[in-house]
Write an enzyme that holds these catalytic residues in place. Structure first.
Site: not given
Ligand code: ZN
Ligand code: FE
Length: 259
Positions: A112, A171, A60, A56, A58, A133
């Site tokens: 998310h 994560h 990070d 995705h 994002h 995520d």
């Protein structure tokens, strides 16, 4: 058979490094930072980075993509519904792709983010899931773009994969997720056992991943919204009758946001 290692990035991200040890070719999943990957490649000068998989948009997860592409020419795969830097192949739900000689299936798993995808390798003996995520160890991603209904549906789809599927999320959130899981189900012995195990691993600086679908079904409250005790806790917290699994999910997710 792929060898898989975690390259730590930022404070709690993992960049998954997939290695074909015979061909000395590798791929990375969600390189939010190029530096850990470039360091590894510098230490392994006879290896080639051939593919970059993105779940995705994002930062990070994509922050290192452009630099890695410029340095290595690796092919960049990413969700069709999101803006992904240097993307070569835009992926849609149920696409099948070949990476390092292995077939991966793409699942669109909104929640998310709206275009979030997961990558699944349906190996009979050792299936693999890169869940980004969406599905975390003992938890799930925050709802930044999607609805609780969407996320509940996405998680249900991943939960239906074979029990021995290894789950690689992005994560190291397992311990804080387990604290929430204990609050939801204080009497669940599998959660208590996992909490003890992960606490010991983290004290030694060890990674808590990968997980498995089987373990998530036993310990992840967001996959356990059909359990009576989970519904009752969600009802107590939200002060309402959550009359569907999706409503239980919504109540748990909103409680977790401020837990
Ligand atoms: Zn994210
Ligand atoms: Fe992330």
């Amino acid at each position: 058979m792929l060898q898989i290692d975690a390259l730590p990035a930022f404070s709690d991200n993992y960049i998954w490094l997939l290695q074909d040890t015979t061909q000395k070719r590798c791929a990375v999943v969600d390189p939010g930072d190029a530096a850990p990957v470039l360091d590894w490649l510098n230490q392994h000068p006879d290896w080639v980075l051939s593919d970059i998989l993105v779940t995705h948009h994002h930062f990070d997860h994509v922050g290192g993509v452009e630099q890695l592409y410029e340095k290595t020419g690796a092919k960049v795969w990413g969700p069709a519904l999101e803006n992904i830097p240097a993307r070569h192949v835009a992926l849609n739900d149920n696409d099948q792709i070949n990476v390092l000689g292995h077939e991966f299936k793409v699942f669109l798993v909104p929640g998310h983010t709206l275009g979030h995808i997961a990558y699944y390798h349906a190996d009979a003996s050792a299936p693999l899931l890169f869940s980004g995520d969406t599905l975390f160890a003992a938890g799930c991603g925050r709802l930044f773009e999607g609805t609780p209904d969407q996320m509940h549906h996405s998680l249900s789809r991943l939960a239906a994969l074979p029990a021995h599927t290894a789950v690689y999320c992005t994560h190291e959130y397992t311990l804080s997720n387990l604290r929430f899981a204990v609050a939801v189900e204080p009497k669940n012995p599998h959660i208590a056992a996992r909490m003890a195990q992960v606490t010991a691993w983290r004290a030694e600086g060890k990674i808590s991943l990968p997980s498995s679908i089987a373990l998530e079904l036993l310990t992840n409250p967001f996959l356990r919204v059909n359990e009576t005790s989970v519904k009752e806790k969600a009802d107590e917290w939200s002060k309402q009758d959550n009359d569907s699994p999706s409503a239980v999910f919504a109540s748990l997710r909103s409680k977790k946001d401020t837990f």
